[in-house]
Design a protein around this motif. Structure first.
Motif, PDB file in Angstrom:
ATOM      1  N   UNK A  13       0.761  -1.094  -0.223  1.00 12.93           N
ATOM      2  CA  UNK A  13       0.434  -0.316  -0.005  1.00 12.93           C
ATOM      3  C   UNK A  13       1.207   1.293   0.070  1.00 12.93           C
ATOM      4  N   UNK A  14       0.344   2.394  -0.198  1.00 14.97           N
ATOM      5  CA  UNK A  14       1.068   3.589  -0.637  1.00 14.97           C
ATOM      6  C   UNK A  14       0.592   4.372   1.164  1.00 14.97           C
ATOM      7  N   UNK A  15       0.157   3.772   2.283  1.00 21.45           N
ATOM      8  CA  UNK A  15      -0.125   4.866   3.491  1.00 21.45           C
ATOM      9  C   UNK A  15       1.675   5.093   3.771  1.00 21.45           C
ATOM     10  N   UNK A  27       5.336  -2.276   2.119  1.00 19.87           N
ATOM     11  CA  UNK A  27       5.035  -3.585   2.408  1.00 19.87           C
ATOM     12  C   UNK A  27       4.083  -2.959   3.606  1.00 19.87           C
ATOM     13  N   UNK A  28       2.744  -4.309   3.887  1.00 17.57           N
ATOM     14  CA  UNK A  28       1.681  -4.607   5.179  1.00 17.57           C
ATOM     15  C   UNK A  28       1.212  -5.265   6.035  1.00 17.57           C
ATOM     16  N   UNK A  63      -9.072  -2.734   0.889  1.00 18.63           N
ATOM     17  CA  UNK A  63      -8.683  -1.654   1.936  1.00 18.63           C
ATOM     18  C   UNK A  63      -7.153  -0.816   2.133  1.00 18.63           C
ATOM     19  N   UNK A  64      -6.864  -1.620   2.155  1.00 16.29           N
ATOM     20  CA  UNK A  64      -4.782  -1.596   2.388  1.00 16.29           C
ATOM     21  C   UNK A  64      -4.177  -0.940   0.720  1.00 16.29           C
ATOM     22  N   UNK A  65      -4.949  -1.884  -0.516  1.00 13.59           N
ATOM     23  CA  UNK A  65      -3.984  -1.137  -1.403  1.00 13.59           C
ATOM     24  C   UNK A  65      -5.557   0.389  -2.086  1.00 13.59           C
ATOM     25  N   UNK A  66      -5.912   0.340  -1.476  1.00 13.87           N
ATOM     26  CA  UNK A  66      -6.934   1.227  -1.410  1.00 13.87           C
ATOM     27  C   UNK A  66      -6.439   2.761  -1.146  1.00 13.87           C
ATOM     28  N   UNK A  67      -7.244   3.318  -2.017  1.00  9.32           N
ATOM     29  CA  UNK A  67      -6.807   4.923  -0.774  1.00  9.32           C
ATOM     30  C   UNK A  67      -5.975   5.168   0.123  1.00  9.32           C
ATOM     31  N   UNK A  68      -4.867   5.812  -0.195  1.00 12.19           N
ATOM     32  CA  UNK A  68      -3.628   5.624   1.218  1.00 12.19           C
ATOM     33  C   UNK A  68      -4.427   6.908   2.474  1.00 12.19           C
ATOM     34  N   UNK A  74      -5.428   5.052  11.339  1.00  9.66           N
ATOM     35  CA  UNK A  74      -6.278   5.227  10.438  1.00  9.66           C
ATOM     36  C   UNK A  74      -6.667   3.859   9.771  1.00  9.66           C
ATOM     37  N   UNK A  75      -5.573   3.368   9.270  1.00 14.39           N
ATOM     38  CA  UNK A  75      -5.824   1.732   7.957  1.00 14.39           C
ATOM     39  C   UNK A  75      -6.061   0.447   8.836  1.00 14.39           C
TER      40      UNK A  75
END
Length: 128
Positions: A13-15, A27-28, A63-68, A74-75
């Motif tokens: 993801x991009x968080x 990675x998460x 969710x994890x690979x969705x909008x940051x 928050x994730x």
């Protein structure tokens, strides 16, 4: 209460707070612990009386690979809310999100946030 646990789900993801995290991604790892009544599933051996863990994985992945978001808190909150709203048989849910490679110069196995949410007597989602 019975438990279903999904350990070590891994996503990209991009968080993060830093622009590089949002641009490069990382990675998460996500662990879930669900409290729910599995008596009928155990007795009947029918999936319809349980929750399909492949569906839980797919919902978490989306969710994890969705909008940051900036914070893994928050994730984790997004994951908890989505799963509790979708699967009303879950009475309590623990979501553990690990960011194994935070972008700063210290050495450890990552940072972990763990949120616990449950349904109150009115069916509202609240911290446990």
């Amino acid at each position: 209460m019975d438990k279903m646990t999904l350990n070590g789900m891994r996503f990209f993801g991009y968080h993060g707070v830093f622009p590089e995290e949002n641009r490069l991604g990382q990675n998460f790892h996500v662990d879930l612990v669900l409290k729910l009544n599995l008596e009928q599933a155990a007795r009947t051996d029918e999936l319809e009386h349980s929750i399909n863990y492949a569906d839980l994985h797919a919902a978490t992945k989306k969710i994890v690979e969705g909008p940051p978001v900036k914070l893994i808190e928050a994730l984790a909150g997004r994951i908890a809310t989505a799963l509790l709203e979708t699967y009303t048989g879950i009475t309590e849910l623990t979501v553990r999100v690990t960011k194994p490679n935070p972008p700063f110069e210290i050495h450890f196995d990552g940072v972990v946030v763990e949120l616990v949410r449950k349904r109150d007597e009115h069916g509202e989602i609240v911290p446990a």
